[in-house]
Write an enzyme that holds these catalytic residues in place. Structure first.
Site, PDB file in Angstrom:
ATOM      1  N   LYS A   8       2.543  -0.370   5.034  1.00 23.89           N
ATOM      2  CA  LYS A   8       1.773  -1.742   4.855  1.00 23.89           C
ATOM      3  C   LYS A   8       2.584  -2.401   5.251  1.00 23.89           C
ATOM      4  O   LYS A   8       3.354  -3.152   4.638  1.00 23.89           O
ATOM      5  CB  LYS A   8       1.144  -1.655   3.360  1.00 23.89           C
ATOM      6  CG  LYS A   8       0.329  -2.865   3.095  1.00 23.89           C
ATOM      7  CD  LYS A   8      -0.307  -2.551   1.669  1.00 23.89           C
ATOM      8  CE  LYS A   8      -1.008  -3.805   1.336  1.00 23.89           C
ATOM      9  NZ  LYS A   8      -2.542  -4.017   2.255  1.00 23.89           N
ATOM     10  N   TYR A  61       4.513  -5.264   2.509  1.00 23.76           N
ATOM     11  CA  TYR A  61       3.887  -5.880   1.429  1.00 23.76           C
ATOM     12  C   TYR A  61       3.012  -5.066   0.557  1.00 23.76           C
ATOM     13  O   TYR A  61       2.508  -3.948   1.083  1.00 23.76           O
ATOM     14  CB  TYR A  61       3.243  -7.128   1.948  1.00 23.76           C
ATOM     15  CG  TYR A  61       1.893  -6.874   2.621  1.00 23.76           C
ATOM     16  CD1 TYR A  61       1.786  -6.352   3.825  1.00 23.76           C
ATOM     17  CD2 TYR A  61       0.623  -7.194   2.172  1.00 23.76           C
ATOM     18  CE1 TYR A  61       0.532  -6.207   4.325  1.00 23.76           C
ATOM     19  CE2 TYR A  61      -0.652  -7.024   2.608  1.00 23.76           C
ATOM     20  CZ  TYR A  61      -0.639  -6.403   3.807  1.00 23.76           C
ATOM     21  OH  TYR A  61      -1.805  -6.410   4.617  1.00 23.76           O
TER      22      TYR A  61
END
Ligand code: PDD
Length: 295
Positions: free
Chosen positions: A148, A33
């Site tokens: 991430k 994300y």
């Protein structure tokens, strides 16, 4: 006004936005994300966030679901449909939907793309003046924190413990007793001899896009950054401390484990960095920095 979410090619009303229950992101946390701020209509460090998004995808061997140009358009269109100019944009891309299996699905499985825009009151951010109270807790995450991913339960758990004990945020500490970062932010301290310390980039932390911009801001404002890990004990002695992230920019830390930091108020350097970052994010000062993984 009804909120609108982008899901795999469609703009759906908030309460009807759906992905399949066998999405790999749901079952395995097999997703990445990004969070990008939109400040007064300007996307802050968009290029850096998209660079990191592409790098996270490539580390997990997930294909980019749409071109970079299309993604830029979809972010803006999601903002527009939600009538937002001060917002966070959440982009999540998973490996897609497949029958539950630990091995990866066939290479032609389309990734799932979700874009959510949510309002942030940047003009009156609650923690800018008030400051953040931090508790240090063990870092219990997997070893690839440079990517991430949506594997965020350890951070959620850690933050909740801090909140249950009356704090606002947690700083995670490695097995050597050194601070890695906050649950969703990078950690900084200003030492008594005016060195701004933050942990060097490695797989131990996420290399913040905001952190990268702050490095540039500091270079332009004669603020000395030293990329060096620090312990909780060193942090207790700091003149100032702050956290950086796309949604908070640079928020003062005023207390760590019941040790007051400085005079318990936002310090001058933290204020300067915050103000410079706001001007930078809005495009009033400086060019967006180039973001590279640097590992
Ligand atoms: N979090 N470290 C971690 C673990 C993070 O989750 C984040 C961002 C950062 C700061 O990165 P950046 O400056 O690029 O936002 C550091 C986002 C905001 C989130 O999870 O909501």
């Amino acid at each position: 006004m009804p909120r609108i979410i982008y899901v795999n090619g469609q703009y759906q009303p908030y309460h009807q936005a759906q992905i399949h229950v066998e999405d790999r992101g749901f079952q395995f946390g097999d997703a990445i994300y990004e969070v990008v701020a939109c400040l007064h209509g300007h996307l802050a460090d968009e290029r850096g966030h998209l660079d990191r998004l592409e790098r996270s995808l490539s580390e997990l061997r997930i294909d980019m679901p749409v071109s970079r140009e299309s993604l830029r358009f979809l972010m803006r269109e999601t903002l527009r449909r939600n009538k937002l100019t001060n917002a966070g944009i959440y982009i999540q891309i998973s490996r897609g939907m497949a029958r539950r299996d630990f091995k990866f699905p066939k290479a032609d499985t389309p990734p799932t793309l979700v874009i959510i825009a949510f309002p942030i009151n940047f003009d009156n951010h609650p923690y800018v003046e008030k400051g953040v109270r931090v508790k240090t807790l063990p870092d219990i995450r997997w070893p690839r924190r440079d990517i991430k991913t949506t594997l965020l339960f350890p951070q959620s758990w850690t933050k909740q413990i801090a909140i249950d004990e009356g704090y606002d945020e947690a700083w995670m500490v490695d097995s050597e007793g050194m601070v890695t970062e906050g649950t969703s932010c990078n950690a900084w301290i200003l030492t008594k001899d005016n060195k701004l310390l933050t942990r060097p980039v490695s797989c131990d932390i996420l290399k913040g896009i905001t952190r990268t911009a702050i490095e540039k801001i500091c270079a332009e404002n004669d603020i000395t950054i030293v990329e060096q890990a620090f312990s909780a004990d060193e942090a207790y002695e700091a003149k100032e401390a702050f956290v950086s992230s796309a949604t908070g920019f640079a928020l003062p830390v005023i207390e760590i484990d019941d040790h007051k930091i400085g005079d318990g108020k936002r310090g001058a350097i933290t204020k300067k960095i915050y103000e410079e970052y706001c001007a930078y994010a809005e495009g009033l000062r400086g060019e967006q920095v180039k973001w590279e993984a640097g590992l």
